[in-house]
Design an enzyme around this catalytic site. Structure first.
Site, short mmCIF file in Angstrom:
data_model
loop_
_atom_site.label_atom_id
_atom_site.label_comp_id
_atom_site.label_asym_id
_atom_site.label_seq_id
_atom_site.Cartn_x
_atom_site.Cartn_y
_atom_site.Cartn_z
N TRP A 95 -12.58 4.00 0.20
CA TRP A 95 -12.01 3.87 1.55
C TRP A 95 -12.97 4.54 2.53
CZ3 TRP A 95 -7.54 1.51 3.33
CH2 TRP A 95 -7.26 1.70 4.69
N TYR A 113 -7.52 11.36 -3.44
CA TYR A 113 -8.00 12.14 -2.32
C TYR A 113 -7.83 13.63 -2.66
CZ TYR A 113 -8.29 7.76 0.23
OH TYR A 113 -8.62 6.48 0.63
N GLU A 126 -8.24 3.34 -4.02
CA GLU A 126 -8.81 4.02 -2.85
C GLU A 126 -9.30 5.38 -3.30
OE1 GLU A 126 -6.48 4.57 0.65
OE2 GLU A 126 -5.68 2.52 0.65
N ASN A 145 0.83 -1.20 0.00
CA ASN A 145 0.00 0.00 0.00
C ASN A 145 0.86 1.26 0.00
OD1 ASN A 145 -2.73 1.33 0.51
ND2 ASN A 145 -1.52 2.15 2.21
N GLU A 146 0.54 2.19 -0.89
CA GLU A 146 1.18 3.51 -0.94
C GLU A 146 2.65 3.43 -0.56
OE1 GLU A 146 -1.33 5.91 1.50
OE2 GLU A 146 -3.11 5.43 0.33
#
Length: 446
Positions: free
Chosen positions: A279, A223, A250, A154-155
């Site tokens: 998410w 985001y 996400e 993840n990330e």
């Protein structure tokens, strides 16, 4: 990411996308695989991920969530795992997760969260360490290629030296393949997944070419970097023009003007046949990104309503994987219309219904649905008279003024014009002390 909102504005979540060649790619004889820009099942059916993230590593006892997520219409769940940065998820636990996904007819994206923010977060693991975790789980992963995708880390890179992402990701993919993994691999972008320095966008082909199976998909996390329609469409256009397969692994929602434009994101994903995974189901330190209240599927928050039941949401656009008996073509139904929560007035004007979407110590999330009467309205105004001194601190889909305990909300440009019987919704965050009583609500329209 457990405390995702704390780092929301600075460096947010991850992105991944993968690409395959137009000539017939090699892939496992059975299993999910990439064909052009699409993810395809072993039987040849295109599969578009529509689902959510579940924070399993921190809430390992919330196993009912798999059934609940499926019941809301999802066809995929991305499952947070840890190899040791948090309490490690063992092979037996991961085997149980896979079994739960299969039992509830969900494609399972397994991700190692240990790598989150490497280079900027001193506790983060390297991608090489993440691969070692997958190697340790190989006995329960082999044979599940039809049902799972492995999201390597993840990330995996924060904002410090984001350029290291390319070589680290290439090495991780090659190590997975040299250790015999045939699965569909998913890789996240740097910059906490948001790729705002465009390292993944500019080096995607190098990463895809490194996969001897040609079976890697890139995943972008959207985001605050993607807070406008233009930023979303521009990024997605690049991947489409290159023919690269991409998943939105996400994303959050536009609870404030500076946050991700989730409505554009979902609409563009549907139009482009891209998968998306919101998410998250529940468990965030700050509950603004929880889709449910305390994992209760009967208490969807505003965010949960938007991602599951909204236009271009999961319920309207998801189809079950063919391996579970789902249809072989995507659904053609239009997004569901909104049912007014109360009977509209007989003449003109409007009614408003207030509800609490989520509540925690000292704070809450409210939602108001405005419904026109038997005549169309051009603008509406809702007045909320709070009985216990509550205050509104943030609002979306309306403009608000306050006078003492009375809050007046007016439509914004895009949701004031309502046909007869049609509805619009706005939401807000507020504070409370002692008691969070329901306000008196009035609605007027012109």
């Amino acid at each position: 990411m457990k405390s995702r909102l704390a780092t929301f504005a600075a460096a947010v979540l991850a992105a991944a996308a993968a690409v395959l060649f137009s000539v017939g790619p090699a892939y496992a004889a059975t299993g999910l695989h990439v064909s052009g820009r699409d993810i395809v099942e072993s039987g040849g059916q295109t599969f578009v991920m529509r689902g959510v993230n579940h924070e399993h590593t921190w809430f390992a006892n919330e196993t009912d969530s798999f059934a609940d997520i499926k019941a809301k219409g999802a066809n995929t769940v991305r499952v947070v795992l840890s190899g040791g940065r948090w309490t490690a998820n063992s092979a037996a636990d991961v085997a149980n997760v896979i079994a739960l996904c299969k039992q509830h007819k969900l494609i399972c994206v397994l991700e190692d969260h240990d790598t989150t923010g490497y280079g900027e977060d001193g506790a983060a693991y390297t991608l090489d360490q993440a691969v070692n975790y997958w190697i340790g789980l190989k006995s329960v992963l082999v044979g599940q290629e039809d049902y799972i995708s492995i999201n390597i880390g993840n990330e995996p890179i924060g904002n410090t030296n984001a350029g290291q992402w390319t070589s680290a990701t290439v090495a991780a993919i090659q190590k997975m393949r040299s250790n015999g993994f045939q699965h569909l691999l998913m890789v996240d972008a740097p910059n906490w997944g948001q790729d705002w320095t465009y390292v993944m966008r500019d080096n995607a082909q190098t990463v895809l070419d490194a996969d001897s199976q040609h079976n890697t998909v890139l995943s972008i996390h959207m985001y605050a970097v993607f807070n406008t329609a233009a930023s979303i469409t521009s990024y997605l256009d690049t991947f489409r023009s290159k023919g690269w397969p991409l998943v939105i692994g996400e994303f959050g929602w536009q609870f404030g003007a500076g946050e991700v434009d989730d409505q554009t994101l979902m609409a563009e994903a549907v139009a482009r046949n891209l998968g998306y995974l919101g998410w998250s189901w529940a468990g965030n330190n700050d509950p603004i990104l929880d889709m449910t209240v305390n994992f209760d599927p009967n208490q969807l928050t505003t965010w949960g309503q938007r991602v599951f039941n909204g236009p271009n949401g999961i319920k309207a656009t998801a189809r079950e994987a063919a391996i579970f008996g789902g249809p072989t073509t995507p659904p053609t139904s239009t997004p569901p219309t909104t049912t007014p929560p109360t009977t509209p007035p007989a003449g003109g004007g409007c009614v408003a219904a207030y509800s609490i979407a989520g509540q925690w110590t000292g704070g809450f999330q409210g939602e108001v649905r405005v419904t026109a009467g038997n005549a169309a309205v051009g603008n509406w105004t809702v007045t909320l008279a709070f009985p216990n001194g509550q205050t509104v601190t943030q609002v979306w889909s309306a403009t608000v003024t306050s006078s003492g305990s009375t809050v007046t909300a007016r439509n914004v440009g895009y949701n004031g014009n309502l046909a007869a019987g049609a509805s619009a919704t706005f939401g807000f965050l507020g504070t409370w002390t002692g008691t969070n009583g329901v306000p008196a609500v009035t609605c007027s329209a012109t």
